[in-house]
Write a protein that holds these residues in place. Sequence first.
Motif, PDB file in Angstrom:
ATOM      1  N   GLY A  23       0.697  -2.674  24.092  1.00  8.72           N
ATOM      2  CA  GLY A  23      -0.227  -3.514  23.334  1.00  8.72           C
ATOM      3  C   GLY A  23      -1.324  -2.699  22.684  1.00  8.72           C
ATOM      4  O   GLY A  23      -1.783  -3.017  21.585  1.00  8.72           O
ATOM      5  N   ARG A  49      -2.788  -2.838  18.855  1.00 11.05           N
ATOM      6  CA  ARG A  49      -4.219  -3.098  18.687  1.00 11.05           C
ATOM      7  C   ARG A  49      -4.887  -2.002  17.865  1.00 11.05           C
ATOM      8  O   ARG A  49      -5.646  -2.273  16.934  1.00 11.05           O
ATOM      9  CB  ARG A  49      -4.896  -3.185  20.063  1.00 11.05           C
ATOM     10  CG  ARG A  49      -4.541  -4.418  20.867  1.00 11.05           C
ATOM     11  CD  ARG A  49      -5.018  -4.301  22.311  1.00 11.05           C
ATOM     12  NE  ARG A  49      -4.686  -5.475  23.105  1.00 11.05           N
ATOM     13  CZ  ARG A  49      -5.444  -6.549  23.222  1.00 11.05           C
ATOM     14  NH1 ARG A  49      -6.602  -6.609  22.574  1.00 11.05           N
ATOM     15  NH2 ARG A  49      -5.065  -7.576  23.967  1.00 11.05           N
ATOM     16  N   ASN A  56      -2.074  -3.922  14.042  1.00 12.01           N
ATOM     17  CA  ASN A  56      -0.735  -4.515  13.969  1.00 12.01           C
ATOM     18  C   ASN A  56       0.192  -3.823  12.967  1.00 12.01           C
ATOM     19  O   ASN A  56       1.255  -4.352  12.654  1.00 12.01           O
ATOM     20  CB  ASN A  56      -0.805  -6.013  13.646  1.00 12.01           C
ATOM     21  CG  ASN A  56      -1.340  -6.829  14.798  1.00 12.01           C
ATOM     22  OD1 ASN A  56      -1.406  -6.346  15.925  1.00 12.01           O
ATOM     23  ND2 ASN A  56      -1.741  -8.058  14.533  1.00 12.01           N
ATOM     24  N   CYS A  60      -0.276  -9.788  25.085  1.00 10.72           N
ATOM     25  CA  CYS A  60       0.128  -9.668  23.676  1.00 10.72           C
ATOM     26  C   CYS A  60       0.380 -11.033  23.049  1.00 10.72           C
ATOM     27  O   CYS A  60       0.061 -11.263  21.875  1.00 10.72           O
ATOM     28  CB  CYS A  60       1.393  -8.809  23.562  1.00 10.72           C
ATOM     29  SG  CYS A  60       1.160  -7.067  23.920  1.00 10.72           S
ATOM     30  N   TYR A 103      -0.276  -9.752  19.320  1.00  9.11           N
ATOM     31  CA  TYR A 103       0.052  -8.368  19.002  1.00  9.11           C
ATOM     32  C   TYR A 103       1.559  -8.160  19.040  1.00  9.11           C
ATOM     33  O   TYR A 103       2.222  -8.570  19.999  1.00  9.11           O
ATOM     34  CB  TYR A 103      -0.658  -7.411  19.960  1.00  9.11           C
ATOM     35  CG  TYR A 103      -2.142  -7.394  19.717  1.00  9.11           C
ATOM     36  CD1 TYR A 103      -2.671  -6.768  18.593  1.00  9.11           C
ATOM     37  CD2 TYR A 103      -3.015  -8.053  20.575  1.00  9.11           C
ATOM     38  CE1 TYR A 103      -4.037  -6.780  18.336  1.00  9.11           C
ATOM     39  CE2 TYR A 103      -4.386  -8.070  20.322  1.00  9.11           C
ATOM     40  CZ  TYR A 103      -4.882  -7.432  19.199  1.00  9.11           C
ATOM     41  OH  TYR A 103      -6.230  -7.456  18.945  1.00  9.11           O
ATOM     42  N   CYS A 137       4.769  -6.470  19.829  1.00  7.45           N
ATOM     43  CA  CYS A 137       5.330  -5.459  20.724  1.00  7.45           C
ATOM     44  C   CYS A 137       6.760  -5.848  21.072  1.00  7.45           C
ATOM     45  O   CYS A 137       7.081  -7.041  21.136  1.00  7.45           O
ATOM     46  CB  CYS A 137       4.527  -5.353  22.025  1.00  7.45           C
ATOM     47  SG  CYS A 137       2.906  -4.591  21.835  1.00  7.45           S
ATOM     48  N   PRO A 183       4.806 -10.772  20.957  1.00  6.00           N
ATOM     49  CA  PRO A 183       5.796  -9.972  21.681  1.00  6.00           C
ATOM     50  C   PRO A 183       7.193 -10.582  21.646  1.00  6.00           C
ATOM     51  O   PRO A 183       7.361 -11.802  21.524  1.00  6.00           O
ATOM     52  CB  PRO A 183       5.243  -9.972  23.108  1.00  6.00           C
ATOM     53  CG  PRO A 183       4.549 -11.299  23.222  1.00  6.00           C
ATOM     54  CD  PRO A 183       3.961 -11.570  21.862  1.00  6.00           C
ATOM     55  N   SER A 195      -9.228  -7.876  26.110  1.00  5.54           N
ATOM     56  CA  SER A 195      -8.220  -8.844  26.528  1.00  5.54           C
ATOM     57  C   SER A 195      -8.869 -10.211  26.371  1.00  5.54           C
ATOM     58  O   SER A 195      -9.698 -10.608  27.182  1.00  5.54           O
ATOM     59  CB  SER A 195      -7.804  -8.610  27.986  1.00  5.54           C
ATOM     60  OG  SER A 195      -6.892  -9.603  28.401  1.00  5.54           O
ATOM     61  N   THR A 239      -4.489   0.238  28.585  1.00  6.00           N
ATOM     62  CA  THR A 239      -4.547  -0.055  27.149  1.00  6.00           C
ATOM     63  C   THR A 239      -5.134   1.128  26.394  1.00  6.00           C
ATOM     64  O   THR A 239      -4.678   1.479  25.302  1.00  6.00           O
ATOM     65  CB  THR A 239      -5.380  -1.319  26.890  1.00  6.00           C
ATOM     66  OG1 THR A 239      -4.750  -2.432  27.535  1.00  6.00           O
ATOM     67  CG2 THR A 239      -5.485  -1.614  25.399  1.00  6.00           C
TER      68      THR A 239
END
Length: 571
Positions: A56, A60, A64, A88, A93, A95, A161, A421, A433
Motif C-alpha cells: 500500500g 500511496r 496511485n 487499501c 489504493y 494493489c 485492491p 491509515s 508502510t
Amino acid sequence: MKASDAIAEVLSANDVEYGFELIGGMITHLVDSINVLGKTKLISLHHEQAAAFAAGGVARATGNQKLGLALGTSGPGATNLITGIADCWLDSYPCIFITGQVNTNELKQDRKIRQQGFQELDIISIVKSITKFSHQVLYKEEIIPVLQQAINIARSGRPGPVLIDIPMDLQRAELPDSVMDYLVKEEGISDDLSQETIIGDKFNAVFNLLEKSHRPLFLIGGGAINEHNYNDWKRAISKVGIPHISSLKGSERTYADSGYYGMVGSYGTRTANFAIQHCDLLVVLGSRMDVRQTGADTSDFARNAKIVQIDLEEGQLENRVSADVSILSRCKDFFQEHLELIEIASYRLNIKSWRDELDSHWNENYTDEYSEWSISPFQICRLLNISFNNRPVHYVTDVGNNQMWVAHSLLLNEQQVIHHSGGLGAMGFAIPTAIGVAYAAKCQTVILAGDGGAQLNIQELDIIARERLPILTIVFNNQSLGMVRAFQEMYFDGRNDSTYWSGYSSSFSSIGKAYNIESFATARLEELDEYINKFIREQKPMLIEILMSDARECRPRLAFGNPIDKQYPIR
C-alpha cells in the motif's frame, strides 16, 4: 513458458517496480520467477501484514501511479494479508495481492469438509467484501488473462485492491509463449481512469454559487488529492485567495500556504471547524464526511451554508449529509473546469473580509495547547517543519494520539506528503508502510508512531536496517495507549484497564540498537533537533524515542454530541 515466469513478465509489463513477501512453500515458484527476471524488486519482510502495508505504501507514495504488490503463501500467509488489504480498500489504493494455494487436486471444492490440503483455505470468500476483484485460478489458460484483468480493475474508477489465488501446480504449469502476445497488441496495460461524468450545467451552477458567495470554503478529501491536476488547482485557489480545509485523508497532500486552515473535525484545527460552521457555501471534493468530520449531529454541520458535494461514487452522495447540489464526477473534471475559469484575468471573488476573519482566527487559535507538558507535540511538529523546510520528505503516521497530533500540527510544503491509515485506522501501519513509501518515493521518510502502534510491527525495523533505508523512526512514548486511555478517563471514571500499565513500557531506543539502527532517547527539544538534523545529513536509518509519560490526550478534541466548533478545552 512456465506460468510463474509469465506472471513475472506481466507484472513487469505493468510497471510493478516493487513487491513484498514472506516466503512460504506455496509461493516459491512465483518468488523465484520474479527474482530471476529481475524487473520487479522483491523485498522479504517478517510478516505478511507488513508486506501488505508496504505494498500500500508504494501506491500511496506515487499518488496511485504505481501498483503495489504483496505475496502470501496459502493459509496463514493469506490471512495475514487481510488487514493491509482492508486498509487499501477503505483508503482506495490500487494493489495486487497474489496468494499461493495448494495443488488443484488437493482443493476441497464442494466436499462437505473443512479442509483437504495442508494449509488450504478459501481466501477468496474471506476477502470478497474488501477487494474490487478476487478470483481463484482453476485452469492454467486463465492465469494471464485474469491477472491482467485484475490489474486493470485495481487501477480503474475508484482504485482499490485485488487478489488472485493461484494453486501451486498451476504456477509451474507450461504455457504457450503466445500467451504474452497480448502485451504487444495492446501496448501494455490498460490504465483507463475515465468515468462518464456530469459536467457543464452542474459545474456552472457551482461556479455561479461561488461568484455570489461572500464566505465560500472548499473541503478537500482523499478522493481529490491524487488527481493529476490537483496541485495546479491548489496553487490557483491559493493565488486567488479562496479558503480551503481538508479531511484527514485530504491533508496528506494539501500543503500549507495562503488560504489553507488545516484539517477539519474532531481533532482538527479550531479555525477549520470555525470556517465550516460560518461559511455560506461549502464545496466538498471527494470526501465522505464521516462522523469525525461532521460531529454526531449532521443537521448542525455547516449550519449556515449551501453544500455542494462532488464524488465519483454515487453511494457517497446524499449519504450522511444532505447536499444542495450533488454531482457524480471525478474531482479532476471539476479542477479542469475551475482552472479554466480562474485563468480568466477578470476572475475575482468578493471575499476579502472573510479571509481576514479566518486569518485573524487562525493567528489567535493555532497555538500550542500543551505548554504545561514536559515536551509539547505541537513544538515537536513545529521542529519537524523547520528541520525539513523545503526538503522532500514523506511522513507516515501510526494510529492514536500521535496521528492526531501530527494531523493537526504538522504543516507540509509542496514537496512533502503525509500518509495516514484513514478509514481502517490500523495500529501497526506506520513502520511497514514506510518501507514501501521509502522505496517508491526515493526520498527521506519519517515514521511518527506511538509506543502502542510501534509494537505491532516492530520486527520490520530489521528490514529498514538490512536495506539501509533512509527512514527516521520517531516513537512518541507516553507509556500507554493514550487515545483510548483518555476516552476511558472521560467516560469510565478513570478506569484505564488495558491501556496503562503503571508506567511500564519498552525501551524503544534499546530495541532500535538491537536491530543495528542508530538510536536515541530524549525528553528535550534541543536534543531532538540535534538528532533530526543528524539524520538529514547522514540519510541512514535512525530511531528516536521521545519520552513523554505525561502526554495523555489530544487538544483540541471533540466530545461526543458537541458541534465541531465546540472542541475541548472550550474557548
